[in-house]
Write a protein that holds these residues in place. Structure first.
Motif, mmCIF file in Angstrom:
data_model
loop_
_atom_site.group_PDB
_atom_site.id
_atom_site.type_symbol
_atom_site.label_atom_id
_atom_site.label_comp_id
_atom_site.label_asym_id
_atom_site.label_seq_id
_atom_site.Cartn_x
_atom_site.Cartn_y
_atom_site.Cartn_z
ATOM 1 N N LYS A 75 0.829 -1.207 0.000
ATOM 2 C CA LYS A 75 0.000 0.000 0.000
ATOM 3 C C LYS A 75 0.861 1.253 0.000
ATOM 4 O O LYS A 75 0.542 2.245 -0.690
ATOM 5 C CB LYS A 75 -0.909 -0.017 1.231
ATOM 6 N N ALA A 76 1.957 1.251 0.764
ATOM 7 C CA ALA A 76 2.843 2.416 0.789
ATOM 8 C C ALA A 76 3.537 2.612 -0.544
ATOM 9 O O ALA A 76 3.792 3.746 -0.968
ATOM 10 C CB ALA A 76 3.877 2.253 1.905
ATOM 11 N N SER A 110 0.987 4.269 -2.879
ATOM 12 C CA SER A 110 0.265 5.440 -2.359
ATOM 13 C C SER A 110 0.586 6.708 -3.141
ATOM 14 O O SER A 110 -0.196 7.667 -3.107
ATOM 15 C CB SER A 110 0.613 5.651 -0.886
ATOM 16 N N ILE A 121 -4.761 3.467 -6.117
ATOM 17 C CA ILE A 121 -4.295 2.084 -6.251
ATOM 18 C C ILE A 121 -5.192 1.363 -7.249
ATOM 19 O O ILE A 121 -6.426 1.377 -7.126
ATOM 20 C CB ILE A 121 -4.304 1.376 -4.886
ATOM 21 N N GLU A 132 -10.111 -1.933 3.349
ATOM 22 C CA GLU A 132 -9.552 -1.903 1.993
ATOM 23 C C GLU A 132 -10.568 -2.392 0.969
ATOM 24 O O GLU A 132 -10.559 -1.936 -0.184
ATOM 25 C CB GLU A 132 -8.285 -2.763 1.939
#
Length: 631
Positions: free
Chosen positions: A84-85, A88, A94, A150
């Protein structure tokens, strides 16, 4: 077993020196070491064999099996967070494939944690305590809530996070309170608020109410354990049970300020404002025996209400920022209500801050010289009474006055901050009262500075400052005279009553007469001293009459000559006698008077001889030519 402490401490250590990828690498190493200790590690170049599920007996025999499962769940969670990072920074968000992979990793972490919770639930064979079982269920619910977040399944996300919040509030202890508090404030509560917003739940419902409704859909075993451990959490919805706030029942729905009543639409603001009202009542109770409290102790009583007011200011600002991020305009009624609420809570915060300063200064806002002194240590019985009332050194008195001036400056800055709040400038009554309050504290500040000049011996500066303070107090007196408080026992705040202003005016009037008298006495002493010096200087000879004597103490420049000038003899050098000597004609020898002395006669003979020799030289012819050779 300390499941929560193990997970939170591992995350903090990894994030301190790296990121989620670093945390994942560390977890891989810890997993290998844990398998080696348990002798279940796959040998090099060996075939992979599926590991059998962990049994309660294994956990009871060695807690390493529990750590193995927790590390496995944490590695999957760290992998998802690293993905996710990494995505980002994408401008379009995403995409579907990375999101699917993130959800897959989170789902694996949640399934692993749920297996741990089910295994520990068999407390008869696993040896787990009820708190350990609840912590395992809370950890599983936290990971499951992250996975639903999510997926954007907001209803399921609320249910999972509600279970985690209720359990962490129930098992919270003074020893582990900071760990659970950070989890609630930094992770769980913001996620619940965002999920509730996405689920179209009104903002008027506080988090506690949302959590209490969602927790009813949890597992029956978990509900029974929570009720057994802490039944108040079920009634109040989590962390606020210990603070005495019971959801919507204990929070106000409207806010009144300056004749305006606005509806509180944000539940966080309502909770914070209810806390302010509660702390206000507690402050009044704490300060009721004010005679037995020192100024420092009375000021410490304001800490709780200042904290509550600051929380109300923070949540109001956060609500305004959220509306701005959503594109709500300033003309929207909700934004207008929030602006009024912001002004009210900021005014309340500054008001109690000024009240704390007034308590620190002392009675009558430090107007009397014997108040506002620094607290001293308690006197023992052996100390004599005269020692207790010993005069304070001038330096310490001036230092205490400086402390007062600092508090007055802080109060004036706070009043200036209030005048800049939205809507205050349009309120003429409030603006005039704030201006009069500023003049009141300015007069007190000038009085403190004047007293420092009085201690230093500057009577003229003291008079000027007291006159300026009296002028300021006279300007503020008509406005403040209309302000009266019901009951003088109310805590000090920004409100200055007419009684305070009148007391200060009377004190300054007396101080002005005293300062004028001191300056008059000083002027009379100066004039008497000058006249005495003039008399002393008139009796002594002036400096021009003593030029032959060197003044040992320095010349008296005030006594150089006699003034007004007088007729007197002036000593001069007899140079005129020398000049007159050249014009005196003496008679020759023949015409000498008979009574001439022998010395005068011999002098006349010498003069006659000289005259005859000069006549003979003139009678001889003069030679001509070189070296006297003539023709």
């Amino acid at each position: 077993m300390d499941i929560t402490k193990l997970v939170v401490s591992s995350r903090e250590k990894a994030m301190l020196y790296g990121d989620y990828s670093t945390y994942r690498s560390q977890l891989a190493g810890k997993l290998l070491n844990c398998r080696k200790k348990l002798r279940i590690a796959t040998k090099n170049r060996g075939d992979y064999k599926p590991k059998p599920p962990i049994t309660p007996e294994q956990i009871a025999g060695d807690h390493g099996y529990l750590h193995l499962q927790l590390l496995t769940a944490e590695r999957a969670w760290a992998h998802a967070m690293a993905l996710k990072a990494a995505h980002s920074a994408d401008t379009r968000g995403i995409s579907a494939q990375p999101r699917s992979r993130i959800i897959s990793r989170l789902d694996k972490a949640a399934r692993t944690a749920e297996v741990v919770a089910e295994t520990l639930s068999q407390s008869g064979t696993s040896g787990a305590r009820p708190t350990d079982i609840l912590e395992a269920h809370a950890y599983a619910a936290l990971l499951r809530g992250t996975a639903h977040f999510e997926r954007q399944s907001w209803e399921e996300c609320l249910k999972s996070y509600s279970v985690a919040r209720i359990i962490y509030s129930a098992v919270s202890t003074p020893v582990k309170g900071d760990i659970f508090k950070d989890l609630l404030s930094e992770t769980i509560d913001p996620s619940i608020r965002y999920a509730a917003y996405q689920a179209k739940i009104p903002r008027t419902q506080p988090i506690t109410t949302i959590v209490r409704k969602a927790f009813l859909h949890a597992d029956t075993e978990v509900i029974d354990l929570v009720r057994t451990l802490n039944p108040d959490v079920m009634e109040h919805g989590g962390q606020d049970a210990k603070q005495g706030v019971s959801g919507t029942e204990g929070t106000p729905t409207t806010l009144k300020w300056r004749g305006r009543e606005v509806k509180i639409e944000d539940a966080a603001i309502a909770t914070a404002w209810a806390s302010v009202e509660t702390e206000k009542a507690c402050l009044t109770e704490k300060l009721s025996p004010s005679d037995s409290l020192r100024p420092k102790d009375m000021a410490a009583a304001y800490d709780d209400i200042l904290t509550a007011s600051q929380d109300a200011v923070d949540v109001t600002k956060q609500a305004i920022d959220e509306f701005k991020a959503e594109g709500v305009t300033q003309s929207d009624p909700r934004m207008q209500s929030l602006q009024i609420t912001r002004t009210a809570v900021n005014y309340e915060l500054v008001s109690w801050r000024i009240g704390r300063n007034r308590v620190l200064i002392g009675e009558a806002d430090g107007a009397h010289p014997d108040v506002g002194e620094a607290p001293t240590r308690k006197k023992t019985k052996e100390e004599s009474e005269p020692e207790r009332h010993k005069d304070v050194a001038p330096g310490r008195q001036i230092a205490r006055l400086k402390e007062k001036v600092v508090l007055y400056d802080g109060t004036l800055q706070s009043i200036e901050a209030v005048t800049e709040l939205p809507g205050v400038a349009n309120d003429q009554v409030l603006s005039s009262r704030l201006e009069a309050t500023a003049q009141y504290f300015t007069a007190l500040k000038c009085l403190a500075i004047a007293r420092s000049h009085s201690i230093a011996g500057n009577d003229i500066n003291t008079l000027a400052l007291i006159k300026y303070a009296l002028d300021k107090c006279q300007e503020a007196l008509p406005v403040l005279s209309a302000v009266e408080v019901d009951g003088e026992s109310s805590p000090r705040n920004i409100l200055v009553t007419g009684r305070d202003a009148r007391q200060l005016h009377e004190l300054l009037s007396g101080e002005l007469q005293r300062a004028r008298a001191l300056v008059g006495i000083h002027q009379l002493e100066k004039m008497a001293k000058a006249s005495a010096q003039a008399q002393d200087s008139s009796s002594k000879p002036p400096l021009t009459s003593q030029l032959s004597n060197y003044p040992s103490g320095g010349p008296d420049l005030g006594n150089i000559v006699h003034y007004p000038p007088q007729v007197e003899s002036i000593p001069v050098k007899p140079i005129f006698l020398d000049v007159a000597w050249n014009y005196i004609d003496y008679p020759d020898k023949q015409g000498q008077a008979p009574g001439r002395s022998t010395t005068d006669r011999s002098q006349g003979v010498r003069d006659d001889a000289n005259a005859s020799s000069a006549t003979e030289q003139e009678a001889k012819p003069q030679r001509r030519g070189w070296f006297g050779f003539g023709r």
